[in-house]
Design an enzyme around this catalytic site. Structure first.
Site, PDB file in Angstrom:
ATOM      1  N   SER A 178      25.556  58.516  20.171  1.00 24.03           N
ATOM      2  CA  SER A 178      25.333  57.295  20.071  1.00 24.03           C
ATOM      3  C   SER A 178      24.855  56.056  21.536  1.00 24.03           C
ATOM      4  CB  SER A 178      27.026  57.192  19.788  1.00 24.03           C
ATOM      5  OG  SER A 178      26.918  55.681  19.907  1.00 24.03           O
ATOM      6  N   GLU A 207      26.560  54.035  21.815  1.00 27.72           N
ATOM      7  CA  GLU A 207      27.978  53.066  22.654  1.00 27.72           C
ATOM      8  C   GLU A 207      27.968  53.650  23.973  1.00 27.72           C
ATOM      9  OE1 GLU A 207      30.651  50.716  21.240  1.00 27.72           O
ATOM     10  OE2 GLU A 207      29.378  50.779  19.806  1.00 27.72           O
ATOM     11  N   ALA A 253      32.724  63.724  13.142  1.00 27.97           N
ATOM     12  CA  ALA A 253      33.099  61.951  14.100  1.00 27.97           C
ATOM     13  C   ALA A 253      34.062  61.589  13.455  1.00 27.97           C
ATOM     14  CB  ALA A 253      31.951  61.855  15.431  1.00 27.97           C
ATOM     15  N   ASP A 283      26.276  59.365   7.014  1.00 30.06           N
ATOM     16  CA  ASP A 283      25.509  59.970   7.419  1.00 30.06           C
ATOM     17  C   ASP A 283      25.415  61.671   6.984  1.00 30.06           C
ATOM     18  OD1 ASP A 283      24.986  57.966   9.215  1.00 30.06           O
ATOM     19  OD2 ASP A 283      24.673  59.261  11.082  1.00 30.06           O
ATOM     20  N   LEU A 310      27.806  66.014  12.826  1.00 27.07           N
ATOM     21  CA  LEU A 310      27.446  65.268  12.676  1.00 27.07           C
ATOM     22  C   LEU A 310      29.131  64.571  12.839  1.00 27.07           C
ATOM     23  CD1 LEU A 310      25.416  63.915   9.493  1.00 27.07           C
ATOM     24  CD2 LEU A 310      24.469  64.915  11.891  1.00 27.07           C
ATOM     25  N   TYR A 356      35.889  55.802  22.630  1.00 32.58           N
ATOM     26  CA  TYR A 356      34.884  56.185  21.846  1.00 32.58           C
ATOM     27  C   TYR A 356      33.308  56.701  22.156  1.00 32.58           C
ATOM     28  CZ  TYR A 356      31.182  57.350  18.404  1.00 32.58           C
ATOM     29  OH  TYR A 356      29.910  57.136  16.889  1.00 32.58           O
ATOM     30  N   LEU A 414      36.866  70.839  13.318  1.00 28.20           N
ATOM     31  CA  LEU A 414      36.050  70.270  14.706  1.00 28.20           C
ATOM     32  C   LEU A 414      37.166  70.936  16.043  1.00 28.20           C
ATOM     33  CD1 LEU A 414      34.107  67.624  14.111  1.00 28.20           C
ATOM     34  CD2 LEU A 414      33.468  70.425  14.737  1.00 28.20           C
ATOM     35  N   LYS A 454      32.066  60.555  23.847  1.00 25.30           N
ATOM     36  CA  LYS A 454      30.490  60.770  22.622  1.00 25.30           C
ATOM     37  C   LYS A 454      29.422  61.101  24.053  1.00 25.30           C
ATOM     38  CE  LYS A 454      29.602  59.906  18.488  1.00 25.30           C
ATOM     39  NZ  LYS A 454      28.995  61.172  18.147  1.00 25.30           N
TER      40      LYS A 454
END
Length: 353
Positions: free
Chosen positions: A135, A137, A81, A14, A79, A159, A58, A163
């Site tokens: 996301s 998810e 992650a 991305d 972005l 995950y 991060l 998120k």
């Protein structure tokens, strides 16, 4: 006046597509990168020579404040992650640090550099605008289908839980400090630049190798898992559009069409004239501990308010990925043959990108 953008996760799929998109719009773009000796940094620097880099991590608050202060961006796209969901069961603490607390650290960096200390009752036009990569998810065990911005969140992986924290903390900073902060709830998006561990790219790579006689079988997990898959190059356009609105808001981004893993395999194998059933085997070890069976986006708000719509459909996407991997596999095969004969060949193969 030229806009300036800072992108975390610049070396990922991305990040690369977004950098290209923003540069095409006349932006100056910086990518946050951890460490100097980073082979992925070298790779994307060759792909996008106009891109600048700034050091940051991060997991290190101070480095993020320094990066934001140095770049003085108009827009920050977070972005960065650990994006491979199965890894979150193997290293849940690390994934939570990066995908959850990493968002908080980035928000704090933006807040500190912007000088925000209390709610302003609305986003200031002159402040740094922040995009968080949320996301699908997060929906996990879905409460309704298709899923929209108001759908209840029930993540089914570490995950997804991390998120979800990042999503809510972005909303909290918007409400607490008047920050222009938005979350893009992106459904699965793929491309030839996708990592080889992701199922669509795993399929396209195997199809290319099987077609060239380099492999015979492809092992997959749950063939009936359904996803709303789109093209990453389409989705980064939505990211940019979210930060151009008068008021900040969260948006679901997807195609609204579901396909099974078996559909992805069928389309990919058919593209090279093969029957997927002759080559695919199910490996129970690849099935997730808690599966997310059905994800489908209702991106009506993004279409109406942002004017966004996808341009590449799923079949075209899978064919695009197979063609790219066929070219890469052919180059690597030919290079191996050159080495076997003792001839010199090109060095530093970059793969698909």
């Amino acid at each position: 006046m030229t806009k300036r953008a800072l992108i975390t996760g610049i070396t990922g799929q991305d990040g690369s597509y977004l950098a290209e998109h923003l540069l095409g719009l006349g932006y100056q773009v910086w990518g946050l990168c951890r460490g100097q000796a980073n082979p992925r940094k070298d790779r994307i620097a060759k792909l996008i020579p106009e891109l600048s880099f700034v050091d940051g991590d991060l997991m290190d608050q101070g480095s993020l404040v320094s990066a934001v202060d140095l770049v003085q961006p108009d827009e920050v796209y977070n972005l960065g992650a650990i994006s491979f969901v199965p890894m979150s069961w193997q290293q849940p603490e690390l994934v939570t640090e990066v995908n959850g607390l990493g968002v908080l650290r980035m928000l704090e960096a933006v807040r500190m550099v912007s000088g925000l200390s209390k709610s302003s009752g609305g986003a200031s036009r002159g402040q740094i605008r922040f995009y968080q990569a949320s996301s699908s998810e997060m929906f996990g065990k879905v409460a309704e289908s298709p899923q929209r911005e108001t759908t209840f969140l029930h993540p089914r992986s570490p995950y997804g839980v991390a998120k979800t924290f990042g999503h809510y903390i972005t909303r909290n900073y918007r409400e607490s400090y008047g920050m222009y902060g938005v979350s893009g709830i992106l459904f699965n998006h793929e491309s030839p630049r996708r990592g080889a561990e992701f199922v669509t790219r795993k399929i396209s790579l195997a199809v290319a190798q099987i077609k060239l006689g380099l492999l015979d079988k492809l092992s997959l997990g749950n063939l009936d898992a359904e996803r709303d898959w789109g093209f990453a190059g389409d989705y980064v356009r939505a990211m940019h559009l979210m930060l151009q609105q008068e008021e900040p808001g969260d948006y679901v981004v997807g195609t609204g069409t579901m396909h099974k893993v078996s559909d992805a395999a069928r389309i990919a194998f058919e593209h090279v004239g093969l029957d997927w059933r002759d080559h695919v085997v199910v490996d129970p070890g690849l099935v997730r501990p808690a599966e997310v069976e059905t994800l489908c986006a209702d991106s009506g708000n993004a279409r109406r308010e942002l004017g966004w719509k996808p341009e590449v459909d799923f079949e075209e996407l899978m064919r695009m990925m197979v063609e790219s991997d066929l070219r890469q596999a052919s180059r690597e095969r030919d290079y191996s043959r050159l080495l076997a004969t003792g001839a010199s060949g090109p060095s530093g193969l970059l793969g698909n990108w």
